[in-house]
Design an enzyme around this catalytic site. Structure first.
Site, PDB file in Angstrom:
ATOM      1  NE  ARG A  51      -4.124  -2.686   2.425  1.00 41.79           N
ATOM      2  CZ  ARG A  51      -4.529  -2.096   2.972  1.00 41.79           C
ATOM      3  NH1 ARG A  51      -6.155  -0.732   2.405  1.00 41.79           N
ATOM      4  NH2 ARG A  51      -5.054  -3.510   3.086  1.00 41.79           N
ATOM      5  CG  HIS A  52       5.067   1.098   0.246  1.00 39.84           C
ATOM      6  ND1 HIS A  52       4.032   0.210   0.782  1.00 39.84           N
ATOM      7  CD2 HIS A  52       6.558   1.258  -0.843  1.00 39.84           C
ATOM      8  CE1 HIS A  52       5.637  -0.626   0.921  1.00 39.84           C
ATOM      9  NE2 HIS A  52       6.628   0.275  -0.249  1.00 39.84           N
ATOM     10  CB  ALA A  53       4.222   4.515  -4.754  1.00 46.08           C
TER      11      ALA A  53
END
Length: 141
Positions: A51-53
């Site tokens: 749930r990230h970049a």
């Protein structure tokens, strides 16, 4: 921007059934120089991680054991889903790609990363990801 897309990387499978197998990679075979290695395990199947970049970090995610479903979304909003269930495959995650992972309980995730850890490299809110990268994607159309 020099955009690279998420894709599967195949690792060699050396050995035979009676004695077992080994898979190997070296920096010269990777799309980046490896600066960090980490692994996760015993993640409940109901938990979605990631749930990230990242702004800069490139990664290759390998299911050393079990199954990992990796979902990616690039700056243009294109979504891809990769199922890793062989230790001879990894999925390349370039910078500016939102990604999530869901695991079988027996999964061991091995991650090869291009940078040392720094919290400033993470985009942890999806709306921030869309604001940072979605604007750039729209400008490149």
């Amino acid at each position: 921007m020099n955009y690279k897309a998420p894709h599967i990387i195949e690792f060699p499978k050396l050995g035979e059934s009676p004695t077992g197998y080994i898979s190997v990679t070296e920096n010269r075979q990777m799309p980046f120089e490896i600066k960090r290695v980490f692994w996760t395990y015993f993640t409940p199947e109901s938990v979605v991680r990631g749930r990230h970049a990242h702004y800069k970090t490139e990664q290759v995610i390998v299911a050393a054991a079990g199954r990992i479903i990796v979902s990616t979304e690039n700056a243009a909003g294109e979504i891809e889903v990769f199922t890793l269930n062989e230790p001879t495959q990894g999925v390349y995650i370039p910078p500016n790609v939102w990604h999530t992972m869901q695991y079988s309980h027996t999964a061991i995730q091995l991650v090869l990363a291009s940078t040392e850890y720094t919290e400033a490299d993470y985009i942890r809110k999806y709306d921030d990801f869309r604001q940072v990268w979605g604007t750039e994607a729209a400008n490149n159309k």
